[in-house]
Design a protein around this motif. Structure first.
Motif, PDB file in Angstrom:
ATOM      1  N   VAL A   1     -10.149 -22.501  32.814  1.00  0.00           N
ATOM      2  CA  VAL A   1     -10.600 -23.226  34.202  1.00  0.00           C
ATOM      3  C   VAL A   1     -11.147 -24.686  34.028  1.00  0.00           C
ATOM      4  O   VAL A   1     -11.153 -25.294  34.922  1.00  0.00           O
ATOM      5  CB  VAL A   1     -11.577 -22.260  34.806  1.00  0.00           C
ATOM      6  N   HIS A   2     -11.514 -24.856  32.834  1.00  0.00           N
ATOM      7  CA  HIS A   2     -12.006 -26.421  32.437  1.00  0.00           C
ATOM      8  C   HIS A   2     -10.685 -26.963  32.371  1.00  0.00           C
ATOM      9  O   HIS A   2     -10.755 -28.403  32.074  1.00  0.00           O
ATOM     10  CB  HIS A   2     -12.790 -26.332  31.420  1.00  0.00           C
ATOM     11  N   GLY A   3      -9.317 -26.522  32.295  1.00  0.00           N
ATOM     12  CA  GLY A   3      -8.293 -27.188  31.783  1.00  0.00           C
ATOM     13  C   GLY A   3      -7.995 -27.410  30.274  1.00  0.00           C
ATOM     14  O   GLY A   3      -7.089 -27.985  29.771  1.00  0.00           O
ATOM     15  N   GLY A   4      -8.548 -26.487  29.567  1.00  0.00           N
ATOM     16  CA  GLY A   4      -8.577 -26.518  28.136  1.00  0.00           C
ATOM     17  C   GLY A   4      -7.841 -25.239  27.531  1.00  0.00           C
ATOM     18  O   GLY A   4      -7.270 -24.498  28.359  1.00  0.00           O
ATOM     19  N   ASP A   5      -8.244 -25.113  26.339  1.00  0.00           N
ATOM     20  CA  ASP A   5      -7.808 -23.626  25.747  1.00  0.00           C
ATOM     21  C   ASP A   5      -8.649 -23.445  24.555  1.00  0.00           C
ATOM     22  O   ASP A   5      -9.312 -24.253  24.101  1.00  0.00           O
ATOM     23  CB  ASP A   5      -6.183 -23.994  25.210  1.00  0.00           C
ATOM     24  N   VAL A   6      -8.333 -22.206  23.866  1.00  0.00           N
ATOM     25  CA  VAL A   6      -8.768 -21.770  22.718  1.00  0.00           C
ATOM     26  C   VAL A   6      -7.771 -21.223  21.724  1.00  0.00           C
ATOM     27  O   VAL A   6      -7.064 -20.717  22.049  1.00  0.00           O
ATOM     28  CB  VAL A   6     -10.038 -20.808  23.036  1.00  0.00           C
ATOM     29  N   THR A   7      -8.023 -21.620  20.241  1.00  0.00           N
ATOM     30  CA  THR A   7      -7.277 -20.917  19.414  1.00  0.00           C
ATOM     31  C   THR A   7      -8.127 -20.675  18.225  1.00  0.00           C
ATOM     32  O   THR A   7      -9.456 -20.734  18.263  1.00  0.00           O
ATOM     33  CB  THR A   7      -6.434 -22.346  18.797  1.00  0.00           C
ATOM     34  N   VAL A   8      -7.584 -19.967  17.424  1.00  0.00           N
ATOM     35  CA  VAL A   8      -8.055 -19.154  16.276  1.00  0.00           C
ATOM     36  C   VAL A   8      -7.453 -19.312  14.921  1.00  0.00           C
ATOM     37  O   VAL A   8      -6.157 -18.986  15.196  1.00  0.00           O
ATOM     38  CB  VAL A   8      -8.560 -17.508  16.535  1.00  0.00           C
ATOM     39  N   SER A   9      -8.168 -19.286  13.893  1.00  0.00           N
ATOM     40  CA  SER A   9      -7.427 -19.266  12.624  1.00  0.00           C
ATOM     41  C   SER A   9      -8.332 -18.456  11.627  1.00  0.00           C
ATOM     42  O   SER A   9      -9.688 -18.609  11.752  1.00  0.00           O
ATOM     43  CB  SER A   9      -7.309 -20.865  11.991  1.00  0.00           C
ATOM     44  N   SER A  10      -7.724 -17.651  11.029  1.00  0.00           N
ATOM     45  CA  SER A  10      -8.608 -16.824   9.981  1.00  0.00           C
ATOM     46  C   SER A  10      -7.794 -16.216   8.761  1.00  0.00           C
ATOM     47  O   SER A  10      -6.607 -16.032   8.610  1.00  0.00           O
ATOM     48  CB  SER A  10      -8.874 -15.554  10.904  1.00  0.00           C
ATOM     49  N   SER A  11      -8.608 -16.572   7.365  1.00  0.00           N
ATOM     50  CA  SER A  11      -8.095 -15.962   6.411  1.00  0.00           C
ATOM     51  C   SER A  11      -9.321 -15.708   5.462  1.00  0.00           C
ATOM     52  O   SER A  11     -10.306 -16.168   5.961  1.00  0.00           O
ATOM     53  CB  SER A  11      -7.358 -17.239   5.454  1.00  0.00           C
ATOM     54  N   ALA A  12      -8.938 -14.966   4.416  1.00  0.00           N
ATOM     55  CA  ALA A  12     -10.107 -14.405   3.460  1.00  0.00           C
ATOM     56  C   ALA A  12     -10.805 -15.455   2.743  1.00  0.00           C
ATOM     57  O   ALA A  12     -12.013 -15.633   2.726  1.00  0.00           O
ATOM     58  CB  ALA A  12      -9.750 -13.412   2.637  1.00  0.00           C
ATOM     59  N   ALA A  13     -10.060 -16.536   2.299  1.00  0.00           N
ATOM     60  CA  ALA A  13     -10.662 -17.674   1.894  1.00  0.00           C
ATOM     61  C   ALA A  13     -11.430 -18.694   2.495  1.00  0.00           C
ATOM     62  O   ALA A  13     -12.644 -19.173   2.271  1.00  0.00           O
ATOM     63  CB  ALA A  13      -9.555 -18.252   0.873  1.00  0.00           C
ATOM     64  N   ALA A  14     -10.857 -19.044   3.730  1.00  0.00           N
ATOM     65  CA  ALA A  14     -11.572 -20.023   4.632  1.00  0.00           C
ATOM     66  C   ALA A  14     -12.463 -19.535   5.607  1.00  0.00           C
ATOM     67  O   ALA A  14     -12.929 -20.409   6.160  1.00  0.00           O
ATOM     68  CB  ALA A  14     -10.445 -21.055   5.001  1.00  0.00           C
ATOM     69  N   GLY A  15     -12.133 -18.037   5.962  1.00  0.00           N
ATOM     70  CA  GLY A  15     -13.018 -17.798   6.789  1.00  0.00           C
ATOM     71  C   GLY A  15     -12.316 -17.658   8.307  1.00  0.00           C
ATOM     72  O   GLY A  15     -11.209 -17.851   8.497  1.00  0.00           O
ATOM     73  N   THR A  16     -13.228 -17.532   9.643  1.00  0.00           N
ATOM     74  CA  THR A  16     -12.539 -17.372  10.691  1.00  0.00           C
ATOM     75  C   THR A  16     -12.986 -18.611  11.538  1.00  0.00           C
ATOM     76  O   THR A  16     -14.385 -18.824  11.520  1.00  0.00           O
ATOM     77  CB  THR A  16     -12.761 -15.900  11.436  1.00  0.00           C
TER      78      THR A  16
ATOM     79  N   PHE B   1     -13.030 -20.455  15.498  1.00  0.00           N
ATOM     80  CA  PHE B   1     -12.755 -20.235  16.832  1.00  0.00           C
ATOM     81  C   PHE B   1     -12.819 -21.759  17.379  1.00  0.00           C
ATOM     82  O   PHE B   1     -13.917 -22.345  17.279  1.00  0.00           O
ATOM     83  CB  PHE B   1     -13.262 -19.285  17.598  1.00  0.00           C
ATOM     84  N   THR B   2     -11.860 -22.332  18.088  1.00  0.00           N
ATOM     85  CA  THR B   2     -11.912 -23.919  18.190  1.00  0.00           C
ATOM     86  C   THR B   2     -11.605 -23.956  19.904  1.00  0.00           C
ATOM     87  O   THR B   2     -10.590 -23.370  20.355  1.00  0.00           O
ATOM     88  CB  THR B   2     -10.908 -24.782  17.736  1.00  0.00           C
ATOM     89  N   VAL B   3     -12.425 -24.362  20.814  1.00  0.00           N
ATOM     90  CA  VAL B   3     -12.121 -24.587  22.099  1.00  0.00           C
ATOM     91  C   VAL B   3     -12.272 -25.884  22.345  1.00  0.00           C
ATOM     92  O   VAL B   3     -13.121 -26.970  22.133  1.00  0.00           O
ATOM     93  CB  VAL B   3     -13.139 -23.872  22.891  1.00  0.00           C
ATOM     94  N   LYS B   4     -11.039 -26.421  23.273  1.00  0.00           N
ATOM     95  CA  LYS B   4     -10.882 -27.772  23.469  1.00  0.00           C
ATOM     96  C   LYS B   4     -10.921 -28.022  24.874  1.00  0.00           C
ATOM     97  O   LYS B   4     -10.126 -27.286  25.385  1.00  0.00           O
ATOM     98  CB  LYS B   4      -9.320 -28.232  22.879  1.00  0.00           C
TER      99      LYS B   4
END
Length: 381
Positions: A356-371, A373-376
């Motif tokens: 609704v703000h005109g943006g989006d959210v993504t996620v990356s997850s791995s055992a080594a780097a962790g998880t 969540f990024t909202v732009k």
């Protein structure tokens, strides 16, 4: 017709008088009927036919030859010398010869034609059967589609009713919950024993958690049943808004270590309350699924007309199979128990608020780097 051509013709040939007396036959004619040429000459052609053939000859074939002068592909049954029936197709032509009328008859075998006609008939029957089967299948498919359509309409009405009920109940729960929080706050101001303060702390944390659930449920029903989640964008200090959100979350989640990092500077126009809600839902998710022995890192960035908030935690990686549907309602990363677990709408609300703000959210997850969540979000809405 030359004698050699007459005798070597590919069909049976005969010449008869007007009354059917055979004057001449070729070799194929004699082969088909088993009589010699001497035996056939002088006999009437119609005498070589079955009883039905003779009747047809008398009532149709002979009159047509006399009136029209020719016939084409007339099917007749002749009788072989041994009594077997031989079916032929007859073409006839009437001509004048030495002040007399003669008929030139050409007979063609029907064995291959009959076989072809039978195959054609069988093919037609098969086609009709397939067409009937196709029609029946289409009728059944149409009926199934209608039943499915009706079932879908019923399920949609039920789902709409359920979501409306959730919205009504969630809204009505706000008042008693507010009363509980006010009573808890009032009681905590007086002198209390350590046990009483501990109980009041539990009441405050539980009511805070219930309030977050109700807020998520109301936003969910607004997104699904209403006109979508609404926002009120206004100029704000993006980093300050995130800082205040993190400070409040430290109180809500005392067992978690929340670290806020700032990158870049610039102006922004967003809905401050909704931005804090995004951060709150992402942090609550990290607390529920992350390793609380390690810090949860909240990073706010501004640059290139873009505002970005990223929430990172360590812990068990999100399974690859769940990543694609992680932002759908009622979806959870794992089945492990957690006291801060909500109704499974947090990430869905985050995605809707980002959209609704005109943006989006993504996620990356791995055992080594962790998880992470990024909202732009666009800096100006």
């Amino acid at each position: 017709m030359p004698t050699d051509l007459f005798d070597s013709a590919a069909c049976a040939l005969a010449v008869t008088t007007e009354d059917g007396t055979i004057l001449q036959v070729n070799a194929r004619f004699t082969d088909w009927l088993g009589f010699s040429a001497q035996e056939l000459c002088g006999r009437r052609f119609q005498d070589l036919l079955t009883m039905g053939g003779r009747i047809f000859h008398q009532t149709h074939l002979a009159p047509m030859l006399r009136m029209h002068g020719s016939v084409t592909e007339v099917k007749l049954d002749t009788v072989h010398r041994d009594g077997q029936k031989v079916t032929v197709l007859l073409n006839g032509n009437r001509r004048q010869l030495d002040n007399a009328v003669v008929y030139d008859l050409a007979l063609f075998g029907t064995t291959d034609r009959d076989k072809y006609e039978r195959e054609l008939l069988n093919a037609r029957k098969l086609a009709e059967a397939l067409l009937q089967e196709k029609t029946a299948t289409e009728v059944a498919l149409h009926q199934a589609q209608e039943e499915l359509k009706q079932a879908y309409a019923i399920s949609q009405r039920r789902a709409m009713f359920a979501e409306q009920m959730v919205a009504i109940v969630s809204h009505d729960l706000k008042n008693p919950l507010t009363a509980i929080r006010m009573a808890s706050d009032f009681l905590s101001r007086g002198e209390r024993t350590p046990k009483e303060r501990q109980l009041l702390g539990h009441i405050d944390q539980s009511s805070e958690r219930a309030q977050r659930m109700i807020a998520d449920l109301l936003d969910f029903t607004q997104a699904r049943v209403g006109h979508g989640i609404s926002i009120r964008a206004a100029p704000l200090d993006f980093h300050t808004v995130i800082h205040h959100a993190v400070e409040e979350l430290r109180v809500a989640f005392p067992k978690a270590t929340l670290m806020h990092h700032i990158e870049g500077y610039g102006s922004a126009s967003l809905d401050a309350d909704r931005v804090q809600q995004i951060v709150g839902n992402l942090v609550a998710n990290s607390v529920a699924y992350g390793d609380l022995q390690r810090e949860i890192r909240i990073t706010s960035r501004i640059g290139n007309a873009l505002c970005e908030v990223a929430v990172h935690n360590y812990g068990t990686a999100i399974p690859e199979a769940l990543l694609a549907n992680l932002f759908e309602p009622m979806t959870r990363g794992t089945d492990q128990a957690s006291q801060v677990r909500s109704v499974g709408l947090g990430l869905y609300i985050v995605r809707e608020l980002a959209k609704v703000h005109g943006g989006d959210v993504t996620v990356s997850s791995s055992a080594a780097a962790g998880t992470t969540f990024t909202v732009k979000l666009p800096a100006t809405h």
